[in-house]
Design a protein around this motif. Structure first.
Motif, PDB file in Angstrom:
ATOM      1  N   ALA A   1       0.860  -1.337   0.256  1.00 11.31           N
ATOM      2  CA  ALA A   1      -0.065   0.293  -0.137  1.00 11.31           C
ATOM      3  C   ALA A   1       0.444   1.353  -0.429  1.00 11.31           C
ATOM      4  N   LEU A   2       2.370   1.414  -0.794  1.00  9.26           N
ATOM      5  CA  LEU A   2       2.771   2.096  -0.461  1.00  9.26           C
ATOM      6  C   LEU A   2       2.154   3.868  -1.303  1.00  9.26           C
ATOM      7  N   GLU A   3       1.527   3.753  -2.523  1.00 11.68           N
ATOM      8  CA  GLU A   3       0.552   4.834  -2.489  1.00 11.68           C
ATOM      9  C   GLU A   3      -0.139   5.756  -1.299  1.00 11.68           C
ATOM     10  N   ASP A   4      -0.458   4.919  -0.749  1.00  7.21           N
ATOM     11  CA  ASP A   4      -1.599   5.260   0.465  1.00  7.21           C
ATOM     12  C   ASP A   4      -0.604   5.876   1.256  1.00  7.21           C
ATOM     13  N   PHE A   5       1.247   5.948   2.021  1.00  2.00           N
ATOM     14  CA  PHE A   5       1.648   6.226   2.693  1.00  2.00           C
ATOM     15  C   PHE A   5       2.927   7.337   2.584  1.00  2.00           C
ATOM     16  N   MET A   6       2.713   7.107   0.975  1.00  2.00           N
ATOM     17  CA  MET A   6       3.586   7.914   0.241  1.00  2.00           C
ATOM     18  C   MET A   6       2.976   9.504  -0.621  1.00  2.00           C
TER      19      MET A   6
ATOM     20  N   TYR B   1       8.693   3.308  -7.384  1.00  2.00           N
ATOM     21  CA  TYR B   1       9.509   3.323  -6.187  1.00  2.00           C
ATOM     22  C   TYR B   1      10.922   2.628  -6.134  1.00  2.00           C
ATOM     23  N   TYR B   2      11.409   3.148  -5.633  1.00  2.00           N
ATOM     24  CA  TYR B   2      13.298   2.161  -5.101  1.00  2.00           C
ATOM     25  C   TYR B   2      12.813   2.180  -3.439  1.00  2.00           C
ATOM     26  N   ILE B   3      12.563   0.120  -3.395  1.00  2.00           N
ATOM     27  CA  ILE B   3      13.096  -0.251  -2.249  1.00  2.00           C
ATOM     28  C   ILE B   3      14.308  -0.264  -1.753  1.00  2.00           C
ATOM     29  N   PRO B   4      15.019  -0.748  -0.627  1.00  2.00           N
ATOM     30  CA  PRO B   4      16.045  -1.021  -0.454  1.00  2.00           C
ATOM     31  C   PRO B   4      16.373  -2.801  -0.747  1.00  2.00           C
TER      32      PRO B   4
ATOM     33  N   ILE C   1      15.911   9.180  -7.247  1.00  2.00           N
ATOM     34  CA  ILE C   1      15.770  10.713  -5.737  1.00  2.00           C
ATOM     35  C   ILE C   1      14.978  10.338  -4.180  1.00  2.00           C
ATOM     36  N   THR C   2      16.068  10.552  -3.603  1.00  2.00           N
ATOM     37  CA  THR C   2      15.576  10.647  -2.118  1.00  2.00           C
ATOM     38  C   THR C   2      14.907  11.792  -1.528  1.00  2.00           C
ATOM     39  N   THR C   3      15.787  12.735  -1.390  1.00  2.00           N
ATOM     40  CA  THR C   3      15.130  14.061  -0.345  1.00  2.00           C
ATOM     41  C   THR C   3      14.982  14.698  -1.754  1.00  2.00           C
ATOM     42  N   GLY C   4      15.983  14.611  -2.864  1.00  2.00           N
ATOM     43  CA  GLY C   4      15.317  15.488  -3.874  1.00  2.00           C
ATOM     44  C   GLY C   4      16.342  16.466  -3.761  1.00  2.00           C
ATOM     45  N   SER C   5      17.671  17.083  -2.705  1.00  2.00           N
ATOM     46  CA  SER C   5      18.477  18.167  -2.563  1.00  2.00           C
ATOM     47  C   SER C   5      19.368  18.172  -3.459  1.00  2.00           C
ATOM     48  N   SER C   6      19.884  16.725  -4.022  1.00  2.00           N
ATOM     49  CA  SER C   6      20.758  17.289  -5.199  1.00  2.00           C
ATOM     50  C   SER C   6      20.170  18.008  -6.497  1.00  2.00           C
ATOM     51  N   VAL C   7      19.114  17.315  -6.676  1.00  2.00           N
ATOM     52  CA  VAL C   7      18.311  17.596  -7.860  1.00  2.00           C
ATOM     53  C   VAL C   7      18.302  18.913  -7.669  1.00  2.00           C
TER      54      VAL C   7
ATOM     55  N   VAL D   1      13.139  23.501 -16.568  1.00  2.00           N
ATOM     56  CA  VAL D   1      11.111  23.150 -16.818  1.00  2.00           C
ATOM     57  C   VAL D   1      10.842  21.947 -16.261  1.00  2.00           C
ATOM     58  N   GLY D   2      11.841  20.743 -15.818  1.00  2.00           N
ATOM     59  CA  GLY D   2      11.247  19.491 -15.252  1.00  2.00           C
ATOM     60  C   GLY D   2      12.727  18.536 -14.546  1.00  2.00           C
ATOM     61  N   VAL D   3      11.466  17.901 -14.267  1.00  2.00           N
ATOM     62  CA  VAL D   3      12.536  16.823 -13.107  1.00  2.00           C
ATOM     63  C   VAL D   3      12.234  15.437 -13.683  1.00  2.00           C
ATOM     64  N   VAL D   4      12.681  14.988 -14.053  1.00  2.00           N
ATOM     65  CA  VAL D   4      12.069  13.259 -13.973  1.00  2.00           C
ATOM     66  C   VAL D   4      13.359  12.075 -13.601  1.00  2.00           C
ATOM     67  N   CYS D   5      13.013  11.430 -13.099  1.00  2.00           N
ATOM     68  CA  CYS D   5      13.525  10.223 -11.708  1.00  2.00           C
ATOM     69  C   CYS D   5      12.971   8.923 -12.655  1.00  2.00           C
ATOM     70  N   LEU D   6      13.839   8.241 -12.549  1.00  2.00           N
ATOM     71  CA  LEU D   6      13.586   6.514 -12.967  1.00  2.00           C
ATOM     72  C   LEU D   6      12.786   5.967 -11.844  1.00  2.00           C
ATOM     73  N   ALA D   7      13.194   6.179  -9.921  1.00  2.00           N
ATOM     74  CA  ALA D   7      12.870   5.322  -8.917  1.00  2.00           C
ATOM     75  C   ALA D   7      12.744   6.824  -7.655  1.00  2.00           C
ATOM     76  N   LYS D   8      11.861   6.561  -7.007  1.00  2.00           N
ATOM     77  CA  LYS D   8      11.989   7.035  -6.142  1.00  2.00           C
ATOM     78  C   LYS D   8      11.761   6.196  -4.619  1.00  2.00           C
ATOM     79  N   THR D   9      13.184   6.735  -3.808  1.00  2.00           N
ATOM     80  CA  THR D   9      13.887   5.815  -2.719  1.00  2.00           C
ATOM     81  C   THR D   9      11.416   5.953  -1.235  1.00  2.00           C
ATOM     82  N   VAL D  10      11.457   5.008  -0.827  1.00  2.00           N
ATOM     83  CA  VAL D  10      10.785   4.947  -0.178  1.00  2.00           C
ATOM     84  C   VAL D  10      11.194   5.128   1.480  1.00  2.00           C
ATOM     85  N   LYS D  11      10.542   6.246   1.989  1.00  2.00           N
ATOM     86  CA  LYS D  11      10.754   6.426   3.349  1.00  2.00           C
ATOM     87  C   LYS D  11       9.873   6.000   3.962  1.00  2.00           C
ATOM     88  N   TYR D  12      10.370   4.824   4.953  1.00  2.00           N
ATOM     89  CA  TYR D  12       9.426   3.778   5.990  1.00  2.00           C
ATOM     90  C   TYR D  12       8.515   4.689   7.012  1.00  2.00           C
TER      91      TYR D  12
END
Length: 284
Positions: free
Chosen positions: A67-72, A97-100, A224-230, A245-256
């Motif tokens: 249910a990741l989309e319910d939490f992110m 989502y990127y999952i460790p 992308i994790t926190t987005g600070s680097s981008v 004008v835009g940012v595209v990432c392959l995955a976003k790290t899940v924050k548990y």
């Protein structure tokens, strides 16, 4: 006589409580099995959520990853705004989502395959061009845009990671990928190898080439994790008159999520959503 009645009532009460506890444990196990054997995402989430609600603690991580989309806050393939320090908001999107790896025992085969694809992309084995094109199409971009790539810890990693994608995107009429928009001065410490990632500036070992000065660009990154680097890179580009004008990432790290978030989502929000759904059905 009154004492006898009280004792009988107490015995019946404790007997019923014992039976309820037994039934609850059996129900929790049954729901867990439903989640494990589910063939759809909704069935899996339903089974694990109810197992958790019935007291099965083992179901927690299975439920969260079903249910990741319910939490992110941000959802896959849905544009969101990334706010820079100057207040400017840039449209951004990621594919999934990127999952460790430490949590791979709790996720589906489909989720594992995607994360493995992220590793393959990092190592330059795949371009993931189809996925990036689909994500780019969802952003409201200008008719002609330059594509640039996030700096890596060294030039070798950078070229390995993005060369395939750069070549694939070069065939798109409205996209103008520029793999050599950066000049590497030296190697720096990799953000993935340290705990406090924000202490390493993504642009500390590169300079922006004059070829992209004044252009409108889309930044492409792997994870992308926190987005600070981008954000750092977008602001560095801005110093050279480059408009991101835009940012595209392959995955976003899940924050548990925290325990309380999991409880609220599985018990309270689920009940509210279910009741609202039932009211809607009755209204129809």
């Amino acid at each position: 006589m009154e004492k006898l009645i009280i004792w009988i009532v107490l015995l019946v009460f404790f007997y019923l409580m014992n039976r309820i506890s037994t039934w609850k444990k059996r129900a929790a196990t049954a729901f867990l099995v439903v989640g494990q054997r589910a063939t759809t995402k909704e069935e899996r989430k339903w089974g694990y959520r109810n197992a958790l609600r019935a007291g099965e603690k083992k179901a927690e991580r299975f439920y969260v990853y079903s249910a990741l989309e319910d939490f992110m806050d941000e959802k896959p393939m849905m544009p969101f705004k990334m706010k820079l320090s100057n207040g400017k908001k840039i449209p951004a999107i990621f594919i999934d989502y990127y999952i460790p790896k430490r949590d791979w025992n709790f996720i589906t085969e489909e989720q594992r395959k995607f994360v493995q694809m992220v590793y393959d992309f990092k190592d330059g084995r795949v371009s993931c061009s189809r996925l990036f094109k689909e994500a780019l199409a969802k952003l409201d971009l200008p008719d002609s845009v330059t594509v640039v790539f996030m700096p890596c810890s060294n030039q070798s990693k950078y070229l390995t990671r993005f060369s395939r994608l750069n070549n694939a995107l070069s065939y798109e009429e409205k996209l103008h990928p520029m793999l050599y928009s950066l000049t590497y001065l030296e190697a720096r410490e990799s953000k993935h190898s340290i705990k406090d990632r924000d202490k390493v500036n993504a642009d500390s070992n590169v300079i922006i080439n004059a070829d992209i000065v004044g252009k409108k660009v889309v930044i492409i990154d792997d994870v992308i994790t926190t987005g600070s680097s981008v954000k750092e890179h977008a602001e560095e580009l801005g110093k050279y008159g480059v408009e991101v004008v835009g940012v595209v990432c392959l995955a976003k790290t899940v924050k548990y999520p925290e325990k309380v978030e999991i409880w609220i989502e599985s018990h309270f929000k689920y009940a509210v959503t279910k009741n609202a759904s039932n009211i809607g059905k009755n209204a129809l």
